[in-house]
Write a protein that holds these residues in place. Structure first.
Motif, PDB file in Angstrom:
ATOM      1  N   THR A  47       3.784   5.138  -4.475  1.00 45.65           N
ATOM      2  CA  THR A  47       3.698   4.411  -5.808  1.00 45.65           C
ATOM      3  C   THR A  47       3.132   5.726  -6.999  1.00 45.65           C
ATOM      4  N   SER A  48       3.259   4.991  -8.134  1.00 46.18           N
ATOM      5  CA  SER A  48       2.779   6.104  -8.953  1.00 46.18           C
ATOM      6  C   SER A  48       1.425   5.914  -9.515  1.00 46.18           C
ATOM      7  N   GLY A  49       0.637   6.572  -9.088  1.00 48.92           N
ATOM      8  CA  GLY A  49      -1.146   6.304  -9.346  1.00 48.92           C
ATOM      9  C   GLY A  49      -1.692   5.671  -8.115  1.00 48.92           C
ATOM     10  N   THR A  50      -2.838   5.625  -8.188  1.00 48.40           N
ATOM     11  CA  THR A  50      -3.740   5.004  -7.060  1.00 48.40           C
ATOM     12  C   THR A  50      -4.516   3.884  -7.516  1.00 48.40           C
ATOM     13  N   TRP A  51      -4.363   2.809  -7.076  1.00 50.24           N
ATOM     14  CA  TRP A  51      -5.312   1.513  -7.499  1.00 50.24           C
ATOM     15  C   TRP A  51      -4.919   1.198  -8.771  1.00 50.24           C
ATOM     16  N   THR A  54      -1.940  -2.470 -12.866  1.00 53.63           N
ATOM     17  CA  THR A  54      -0.685  -3.270 -13.051  1.00 53.63           C
ATOM     18  C   THR A  54      -0.032  -3.622 -11.861  1.00 53.63           C
ATOM     19  N   PHE A  55      -0.583  -2.893 -10.781  1.00 55.62           N
ATOM     20  CA  PHE A  55      -0.004  -3.372  -9.505  1.00 55.62           C
ATOM     21  C   PHE A  55      -0.837  -4.250  -8.626  1.00 55.62           C
ATOM     22  N   ALA A  56      -1.606  -5.038  -9.444  1.00 49.27           N
ATOM     23  CA  ALA A  56      -2.571  -5.743  -8.692  1.00 49.27           C
ATOM     24  C   ALA A  56      -1.982  -6.705  -7.413  1.00 49.27           C
ATOM     25  N   PRO A  57      -0.605  -7.327  -7.800  1.00 47.72           N
ATOM     26  CA  PRO A  57      -0.151  -7.898  -6.535  1.00 47.72           C
ATOM     27  C   PRO A  57       0.099  -7.321  -5.341  1.00 47.72           C
ATOM     28  N   LEU A  58       0.293  -6.119  -5.381  1.00 47.81           N
ATOM     29  CA  LEU A  58       0.348  -5.181  -4.175  1.00 47.81           C
ATOM     30  C   LEU A  58      -1.065  -5.033  -3.553  1.00 47.81           C
ATOM     31  N   TRP A  59      -2.097  -4.674  -4.245  1.00 41.84           N
ATOM     32  CA  TRP A  59      -3.312  -4.613  -3.664  1.00 41.84           C
ATOM     33  C   TRP A  59      -3.908  -5.900  -3.322  1.00 41.84           C
ATOM     34  N   TYR A  72       3.082  -5.615  13.651  1.00 40.21           N
ATOM     35  CA  TYR A  72       4.275  -4.642  14.308  1.00 40.21           C
ATOM     36  C   TYR A  72       3.369  -3.167  14.795  1.00 40.21           C
ATOM     37  N   ASN A  73       2.095  -3.111  14.996  1.00 38.28           N
ATOM     38  CA  ASN A  73       1.457  -2.033  15.464  1.00 38.28           C
ATOM     39  C   ASN A  73       1.911  -1.026  14.613  1.00 38.28           C
ATOM     40  N   THR A  74       1.785  -0.926  13.437  1.00 38.84           N
ATOM     41  CA  THR A  74       2.117   0.075  12.310  1.00 38.84           C
ATOM     42  C   THR A  74       0.912   0.513  11.465  1.00 38.84           C
ATOM     43  N   LYS A  75       0.963   1.476  10.798  1.00 40.07           N
ATOM     44  CA  LYS A  75      -0.121   1.843   9.780  1.00 40.07           C
ATOM     45  C   LYS A  75       0.500   1.773   8.396  1.00 40.07           C
ATOM     46  N   ILE A  76       0.087   1.245   7.450  1.00 42.16           N
ATOM     47  CA  ILE A  76       0.634   1.304   5.978  1.00 42.16           C
ATOM     48  C   ILE A  76      -0.322   2.018   5.054  1.00 42.16           C
ATOM     49  N   SER A  77       0.396   3.056   4.605  1.00 41.78           N
ATOM     50  CA  SER A  77      -0.247   3.740   3.498  1.00 41.78           C
ATOM     51  C   SER A  77       0.327   3.671   2.158  1.00 41.78           C
ATOM     52  N   TYR A  78      -0.383   4.255   1.190  1.00 42.65           N
ATOM     53  CA  TYR A  78       0.101   3.933  -0.238  1.00 42.65           C
ATOM     54  C   TYR A  78      -0.030   5.213  -1.172  1.00 42.65           C
TER      55      TYR A  78
END
Length: 366
Positions: A47-51, A54-59, A72-78
């Motif tokens: 993603t462009s930038g952190t927190w 404008t990307f409030a729906p994602l957070w 899914y036994n997975t780890k999500i990062s941004y």
């Protein structure tokens, strides 16, 4: 009482959408839980930038993302990058699986024969605010025509900040060829450039815009997120959204749908909330830590929130025309098969079916 009802409704939405992630989808939950064919062991969404506000729906989709990690036994990062092109490059280079990218930036890659799909929209509008140097406020105000021949700042050529700034200038009767456009790159370059006089006006991200106003460096001229204001200038611009490679969708179909469901849930959680304090309660701790100044966040949210009213996660063909009409794409480009398959609303349509939440009416350009 109204606040209690609103939070109760939001809590119900959160619970329903998290449950839907566990109950819906066509893949095998047993396989997914083993971290086999259902998902990669790690999932990076560049993603462009952190927190970024404008990307409030994602957070705001944090509860759903946590459910996905467990399912899914997975780890999500941004992983965050200073500009959208770098976030896209990360996905194309394989260091990220999905990109939170602007429509135009990703479409250019799709036209270069990368099989990409824009599968869910987070905001309409450029996600930006035109901020002019404070020294011009009394003399020029919000009249863009008075900046003729000046220095105009944006992130990069072809970016949505450049496209929207160009359209606003031309709508004011200016010839863009006569303006001195300056690509500043990273978002943190805006305020120093404005303060030192390198630029006279810039199309900034909302965080930079709010900070510039608070610090007395600049003043707002145009909010591209407000369709009632920007619609007559540039129509409905498509902002950021999840961009997925076709290979990822084919390999992980259930996971792909769950990710879209999560963003749709997050969007509906925040889109009509105008109280910045209430929004903050919906956000994960990382976002709260990054927005420790309530007054500054209130200004950011006032700039940002109108951009959610014009989307339900899907995108119209007219919005595509409005967004790609800035001169960066030829008719031949847009006639290519890759352009025709780039926008895919089918996963958003399915998200509303699986989440079982009402599809909201959206604001349109008039």
């Amino acid at each position: 009482m109204l606040k209690r009802r609103r939070f109760a409704a939001l809590a119900a939405l959160c619970t329903a959408s998290v449950l839907a992630l566990s109950a819906c989808g066509g893949g095998s939950s047993d396989t997914a839980a083993q971290g086999g064919a259902g998902a990669p062991s790690e999932l990076a969404i560049s993603t462009s930038g952190t927190w970024i506000t404008t990307f409030a729906p994602l957070w705001a989709a944090a509860p759903e993302m946590a459910a996905i990690e467990k399912k899914y036994n997975t780890k999500i990062s941004y992983p965050g990058f200073g500009k959208g092109n770098d976030a896209l490059t990360a996905m194309l280079g394989g260091s990220a699986q999905i990109c939170n990218c602007s429509f135009n930036t990703a479409l250019k890659a799709a036209l270069a024969s990368d099989e990409l799909h824009y599968v869910v929209n987070m905001n309409k509008g450029a996600g930006t605010v035109a901020i002019a140097a404070k020294r011009y406020e009394a003399e020029r105000g919000t009249d863009l025509a008075k900046f003729d021949g000046g220095n105009w700042g944006y992130t990069s050529e072809g970016s949505i900040s450049q496209v929207s700034l160009k359209e606003a200038a031309e709508h004011s009767g200016l010839d863009w060829a006569n303006q001195k456009g300056i690509a500043l790159g990273a978002m943190n370059a805006f305020a120093p450039a404005l303060q030192t006089g390198r630029i006279d006006i810039a199309m900034m991200d909302v965080a930079s815009a709010a900070q510039a106003v608070k610090d007395g460096i600049g003043y707002p001229v145009l909010n591209t997120n407000d369709l009632s204001v920007f619609g007559p200038i540039g129509g409905t611009l498509i902002g950021n959204g999840l961009v997925m490679p076709e290979k990822f969708r084919q390999k992980y179909p259930e996971l792909s749908q769950d990710l879209v469901n999560a963003v749709v849930a997050g969007l509906n959680r925040v889109r009509t909330v105008t109280d910045p304090a209430a929004v903050m309660q919906l956000m994960p701790q990382g976002f709260r830590d990054a927005r420790s100044d309530p007054q500054l966040f209130a200004a950011e949210w006032a700039f940002t929130q109108p951009g959610f009213l014009s989307t339900d996660g899907s995108t119209t063909e007219q919005a595509v025309k409005d967004t790609t009409g800035g001169g960066d794409f030829s008719e031949a480009d847009l006639a290519k098969p890759e352009a025709g398959t780039f926008l895919d609303n089918s996963m958003v349509d399915k998200a509303y079916e699986q989440l079982r939440i009402p599809r909201p009416a959206v604001q349109t350009a008039s």
